[in-house]
Write a protein that holds these residues in place. Sequence first.
Motif, short mmCIF file in Angstrom:
data_model
loop_
_atom_site.label_atom_id
_atom_site.label_comp_id
_atom_site.label_asym_id
_atom_site.label_seq_id
_atom_site.Cartn_x
_atom_site.Cartn_y
_atom_site.Cartn_z
N UNK A 165 5.81 14.68 12.19
CA UNK A 165 4.76 15.54 11.61
C UNK A 165 3.73 14.63 10.94
N UNK A 166 2.83 14.02 11.71
CA UNK A 166 1.93 12.99 11.18
C UNK A 166 0.92 13.46 10.13
N UNK A 167 0.79 14.76 9.92
CA UNK A 167 -0.07 15.25 8.85
C UNK A 167 0.71 15.52 7.57
N UNK A 168 1.98 15.12 7.54
CA UNK A 168 2.82 15.18 6.35
C UNK A 168 2.89 13.74 5.82
N UNK A 169 2.30 13.51 4.66
CA UNK A 169 2.04 12.16 4.17
C UNK A 169 2.83 11.87 2.89
N UNK A 170 3.38 10.67 2.83
CA UNK A 170 4.04 10.17 1.62
C UNK A 170 3.23 8.99 1.11
N UNK A 171 2.76 9.09 -0.12
CA UNK A 171 2.02 8.00 -0.78
C UNK A 171 2.92 7.46 -1.88
N UNK A 172 3.00 6.14 -1.98
CA UNK A 172 3.78 5.49 -3.02
C UNK A 172 2.82 4.64 -3.86
N UNK A 173 2.79 4.92 -5.15
CA UNK A 173 1.96 4.15 -6.09
C UNK A 173 2.86 3.55 -7.16
N UNK A 174 2.56 2.34 -7.55
CA UNK A 174 3.26 1.67 -8.65
C UNK A 174 2.32 1.59 -9.84
N UNK A 175 2.87 1.78 -11.04
CA UNK A 175 2.12 1.73 -12.30
C UNK A 175 2.90 0.89 -13.30
N UNK A 176 2.23 0.43 -14.33
CA UNK A 176 2.91 -0.32 -15.39
C UNK A 176 3.89 0.55 -16.16
N UNK A 177 3.55 1.83 -16.35
CA UNK A 177 4.42 2.73 -17.11
C UNK A 177 4.13 4.18 -16.76
N UNK A 178 4.98 5.07 -17.23
CA UNK A 178 4.88 6.49 -16.91
C UNK A 178 3.63 7.13 -17.50
N UNK A 179 3.21 6.73 -18.70
CA UNK A 179 2.02 7.31 -19.30
C UNK A 179 0.78 7.02 -18.46
N UNK A 180 0.68 5.83 -17.91
CA UNK A 180 -0.45 5.48 -17.04
C UNK A 180 -0.42 6.33 -15.78
N UNK A 181 0.76 6.51 -15.21
CA UNK A 181 0.89 7.34 -14.01
C UNK A 181 0.49 8.78 -14.30
N UNK A 182 0.97 9.33 -15.40
CA UNK A 182 0.65 10.72 -15.74
C UNK A 182 -0.85 10.90 -15.96
N UNK A 183 -1.48 9.93 -16.61
CA UNK A 183 -2.93 10.00 -16.82
C UNK A 183 -3.67 9.98 -15.48
N UNK A 184 -3.21 9.15 -14.56
CA UNK A 184 -3.84 9.06 -13.24
C UNK A 184 -3.80 10.41 -12.53
N UNK A 185 -2.65 11.07 -12.53
CA UNK A 185 -2.53 12.33 -11.81
C UNK A 185 -3.25 13.48 -12.49
N UNK A 186 -3.70 13.30 -13.72
CA UNK A 186 -4.49 14.31 -14.41
C UNK A 186 -5.98 14.12 -14.26
N UNK A 187 -6.40 13.08 -13.56
CA UNK A 187 -7.84 12.79 -13.43
C UNK A 187 -8.56 13.81 -12.56
N UNK A 188 -9.69 14.35 -13.05
CA UNK A 188 -10.48 15.29 -12.23
C UNK A 188 -11.01 14.64 -10.95
N UNK A 189 -11.38 13.36 -11.00
CA UNK A 189 -11.91 12.72 -9.80
C UNK A 189 -10.83 12.54 -8.74
#
Length: 87
Positions: free
Chosen positions: A43-67
């Motif tokens: 199912x090539x339109x089913x995508x898994x993205x893996x991102x690494x961050x320094x910490x969980x707070x940085x990751x949470x802030x990223x996923x809350x970004x309007x852009x």
Amino acid sequence: MTVALILHRVADYDAWRKVYDSVGDMQKEAGVTQEAVHRMVDDPDNVLVIHHFADADTAKAFFGRPDLREAMERGGVQGQPRVELFE
């Protein structure tokens, strides 16, 4: 280190990938230190993205970004992405 796994369906992988590649600077600015993209074998339109961050707070802030949300809409992400954070 925090690893984010993001699973979502896209309307058209090639169109989505163009938008994803265009926001690389935004990802780095927001704290993404490594990234990878994978497509489901049957199912090539089913995508898994893996991102690494320094910490969980940085990751949470990223996923809350309007852009980020706007880029996902432009890329044709369908439905609500599944986001899982691991340390």
